[in-house]
Write a protein that holds these residues in place. Structure first.
Motif, short mmCIF file in Angstrom:
data_model
loop_
_atom_site.label_atom_id
_atom_site.label_comp_id
_atom_site.label_asym_id
_atom_site.label_seq_id
_atom_site.Cartn_x
_atom_site.Cartn_y
_atom_site.Cartn_z
N GLY A 251 0.79 -1.22 0.00
CA GLY A 251 0.00 0.00 0.00
C GLY A 251 0.82 1.26 0.00
N CYS A 252 1.96 1.23 0.64
CA CYS A 252 2.92 2.31 0.60
C CYS A 252 2.43 3.60 1.22
CB CYS A 252 3.36 2.55 -0.84
SG CYS A 252 5.01 3.16 -0.89
N GLU A 261 -4.83 7.12 0.17
CA GLU A 261 -5.34 6.34 -0.95
C GLU A 261 -4.78 6.89 -2.26
OE1 GLU A 261 -6.74 5.19 2.39
OE2 GLU A 261 -7.32 7.21 1.81
N TRP A 262 -4.84 6.06 -3.32
CA TRP A 262 -4.26 6.53 -4.58
C TRP A 262 -4.91 5.85 -5.79
CZ3 TRP A 262 -2.13 2.20 -6.80
CH2 TRP A 262 -1.52 1.25 -5.97
N VAL A 263 -4.71 6.51 -6.92
CA VAL A 263 -5.12 5.99 -8.22
C VAL A 263 -3.89 6.00 -9.12
CG1 VAL A 263 -6.52 6.38 -10.29
CG2 VAL A 263 -7.50 6.79 -8.02
N GLU A 264 -3.71 4.91 -9.84
CA GLU A 264 -2.63 4.86 -10.84
C GLU A 264 -3.24 4.88 -12.23
OE1 GLU A 264 0.95 1.85 -11.01
OE2 GLU A 264 -0.69 1.12 -12.29
N ILE A 265 -2.80 5.83 -13.05
CA ILE A 265 -3.18 5.83 -14.46
C ILE A 265 -2.03 5.26 -15.26
CG2 ILE A 265 -4.76 7.76 -14.18
CD1 ILE A 265 -2.62 9.52 -15.50
N MET A 315 1.47 6.34 -13.74
CA MET A 315 1.61 7.56 -12.96
C MET A 315 0.67 7.47 -11.76
SD MET A 315 1.05 11.57 -14.04
CE MET A 315 -0.70 11.73 -13.65
N LEU A 316 1.22 7.44 -10.55
CA LEU A 316 0.43 7.33 -9.34
C LEU A 316 0.05 8.71 -8.84
CD1 LEU A 316 0.95 4.86 -6.45
CD2 LEU A 316 0.67 7.27 -5.91
N PRO A 407 2.46 0.13 -5.78
CA PRO A 407 2.78 1.55 -5.91
C PRO A 407 4.19 1.81 -6.41
CG PRO A 407 2.93 0.87 -3.64
CD PRO A 407 2.41 -0.31 -4.38
N GLY A 408 5.03 0.77 -6.41
CA GLY A 408 6.42 0.97 -6.83
C GLY A 408 7.28 1.40 -5.66
#
Length: 679
Positions: A251-252, A261-265, A315-316, A407-408
């Protein structure tokens, strides 16, 4: 400064003497933005009301004439499918679809809050096509509770705008009036410029308006980032854990050590995409389609080079509602995500001449989750669990599923998705305070869109095996290291067949039971070979202890999970705050520990936890509890408020949930994770 905060949702507040005698107290109602509530005139306790404006260090303003507050809720295309016909709802509006508009309308100074009309006299939607010269039409909005007996929100109103042709844009705004004649309106522009003149109406596209060639999709969503727990929720196999936080695991965290929280495109195309030129936006609310412009990532994201997101590159975006935190290692959207339900949309939008009639308006991608999606058969799209993400596999592909977050590495710019996983939630072991004579059972909730056998093949090592299995081992003689299948057939310790809860009894082939410190891990494999293991780090297992209960140990004597000051209406003796206040004057949840023995107990040998899979979540500080003494542990997650000298004030690293929770008192020194009491 007072060590307390106020809530705009309403709360009780009291003024006391130093002896604890109530001087004055009342319930503050819900407060809209910019409004205050107080005596009018000053000192008139029987004349409390909403005031015209804040009056800092001066006489209170007069009573406000409160217009209804209108809050945007949603729009949905109405799709009628099947025989018999059943209505379904979609974020994508196509030609001919009626569109359901929903808004909340509240009159805060309703003179009779006991009736169901909310003091609302009229709610109307004004709508038109955005093309110049289009006529304006009106529709009366209906109180949903009056037509749906299952709806208990009296403030929810809806109307349905008739279907239109593909390629059109529909605009609308809401008007409301209460029974005293106070009026208000709601517009798209209110969200970013309440003083806009003219007002910008809400909009939605019918089909596709214009075209976008941007090769960018939503690739992964983490809607519940739970503090980056070690192993994604597993207690380490040694006692030398470091608080359960580990940057870069499950989750990072963003660059400020916040678990957001996050969204990755993802750019699935063969060429880079110029973010500044593509007019793409991301939002969590279809009524506000331009909340976060992807161009805002330029200069703030390590994967965006000279304004371009390269081909085959993620891209997060941190969805924490804090765009002012943008820096060179992370970009932040001005909205947040909810694990219970929600959606994320990518929208291409352009209104070059700012005339309210956009040349480009296309919902290019979207993903939704929640009860409705799960009920449609997509179980992985239900309410999202902590530290599990929704994602596409392979990257940019058409299929969505549940997966480990990717998330990298720090600074967490995004990474390739690693594949889908069945949904697995380990429920724990029972009996909780296991002794050598007990047959210990471990249960786990498992669900998957594919086949998951109720009784798997007995040998999990064979090629193509699928099902649920557990591996467990002991740390001391007699040593055991056993792998066996878990079952959902109502046999072998399983309670109910086919309920998705798998059970295994911790015994070997000869029926021997583990004794001492035991650790286990549960693994599920579906018919596509997708695998998930809890704890998720291969080096970790979930430990507990099987043994006779110690002759002397502390116990839990009382728990307060919902603490608030007493709502008194007259002077009362000292101690009215029946739940107690901590050393900072806060009414927090707490657990009382008691020493029932005739000897002192060194509490640093014990831990307290609200999680069966993380029994050493919080370790007591180096304090001693004398014979017959009691100690209150404030469960507020505020470790910095702990005081270990007299007078003691001890604070744990977790909070209690009044809606349902568990607390475990654990011996961690001599027996290592032996539960000595729980509630």
């Amino acid at each position: 400064m007072a060590p307390l905060t106020l809530s705009s949702l309403g709360q009780w507040i009291g003024l006391y003497t130093s002896a604890g005698v109530l001087i004055d107290g009342f319930q503050i109602p819900q407060l809209p933005a910019g409004r205050t509530y107080g005596c009018t005139p000053d000192g008139n306790k029987s004349g409390r009301a909403y005031l015209q404006a804040p009056s800092f260090k001066k006489a209170n303003e007069s009573v406000a004439a409160m217009a209804p507050l209108i809050t945007a809720r949603s729009y949905r295309a109405v799709k009628v499918l099947g025989d018999p016909a059943v209505e379904t709802y979609s974020l994508r509006v196509e030609g001919g679809d009626a569109v359901r508009i929903r808004f909340n309308v509240i009159d805060f100074d309703d003179p009779d809050a006991t009736d169901s009309d909310g003091n609302i006299d009229e709610v109307t939607v004004y709508w038109k096509l955005t093309a110049r010269g289009s006529p304006v039409s009106t529709l009366a909005m209906t109180q949903v509770a009056s037509i749906d007996p299952l709806e208990d929100d009296q403030s929810l109103y809806e109307a349905r705008i008739p279907g239109q042709e593909n390629g059109k844009v529909v605009a609308f705004h809401i008007y409301a009036r209460d029974k005293q004649g106070n009026e208000s309106g709601s517009y798209w522009s209110d969200a970013y410029n309440p003083d806009a003149d003219p007002k910008i109406w809400f909009q939605y596209p019918v089909g596709v308006v214009g075209s976008s060639s941007a090769t960018i999709v939503i690739n992964e969503v983490l809607a519940d980032n739970q503090d980056v727990r070690v192993g994604g929720g597993g207690d380490p196999t040694t006692t030398a854990e470091i608080g359960g936080y580990d940057c870069g695991v499950e989750g990072c965290i963003d660059g400020r050590r916040e678990a957001d929280e996050w969204v990755e495109i993802y750019n699935f195309g063969a060429a880079g995409v110029d973010l500044a030129a593509c007019d793409l936006y991301m939002t969590n609310n279809e009524l506000f389609p331009t909340r976060f412009r992807l161009a805002d990532a330029v200069g703030h994201h390590p994967n965006v080079v000279a304004g371009v997101l390269p081909a085959a590159t993620p891209m997060l975006v941190w969805c924490d509602g804090q765009p002012w935190q943008n820096d060179t290692v992370g970009v932040h959207a001005d909205f947040t995500l909810r694990p219970e339900d929600g959606h994320v949309l990518l929208v291409a939008y352009e209104d070059a001449d700012a005339d309210g009639d956009p040349e480009l308006f296309v919902v290019t991608d979207s993903v939704s989750w929640g009860i409705r999606e799960a009920a449609a058969g997509h179980l992985w799209l239900g309410a999202q669990e902590g530290d599990w993400s929704l994602g596409r596999f392979p990257n940019g592909g058409p299929q969505w599923g549940r997966m480990d977050p990717t998330p990298g590495a720090n600074p967490h710019s995004g990474a390739a998705n690693t594949g889908f996983a069945p949904a697995l939630k380990v429920l724990g072991h029972e009996p909780v305070m296991a002794t050598p004579s007990d047959v210990v059972k471990v249960t786990a909730k498992v669900w998957d869109d594919g086949l998951m056998p109720a009784l798997p093949e007995p040998d999990p090592s064979v090629t193509g095996w699928l099902g649920v299995k557990i591996g467990f081992f002991t740390f001391t003689a007699p040593f055991m290291n056993v792998t066996k299948v878990m079952r959902d057939d109502g046999q072998g310790g399983d309670t109910v067949a086919g309920d998705g809860i798998y059970t295994a009894e911790l015994t070997d082939a000869s029926g021997n039971k583990p004794v001492g410190k035991v650790a286990y891990a549960v693994t599920a494999v579906d018919e596509d070979g997708n695998t998930v293991r809890i704890p998720r780090l291969a080096a970790r297992c979930t430990p507990f202890f099987v043994g006779e209960q110690p002759a002397s140990a502390p116990i839990i004597t009382e728990v307060v999970a919902s603490n608030r000051n007493c709502q008194c209406v007259a002077a009362v003796p000292a101690g009215c705050e029946r739940g107690g206040l901590d050393n900072f004057g806060d009414a927090e949840g707490w657990v009382e520990i008691y020493n029932p023995t005739g000897s002192p107990i060194y509490l640093n040998d014990y831990s307290l936890s609200d999680r069966l899979d993380w029994l050493t979540r919080w370790v007591f500080p180096a304090v001693t509890l004398g014979a017959g003494e009691r100690l209150v542990v404030w469960c507020d997650g505020e470790l910095g408020e702990t005081v270990t000298h007299a007078p003691l004030s001890i604070h744990s690293s977790f909070q209690l949930d009044a809606g349902g929770d568990e607390v475990y008192l654990v011996a961690r020194a001599t027996t290592d994770r032996q539960i000595v009491d729980f509630v």
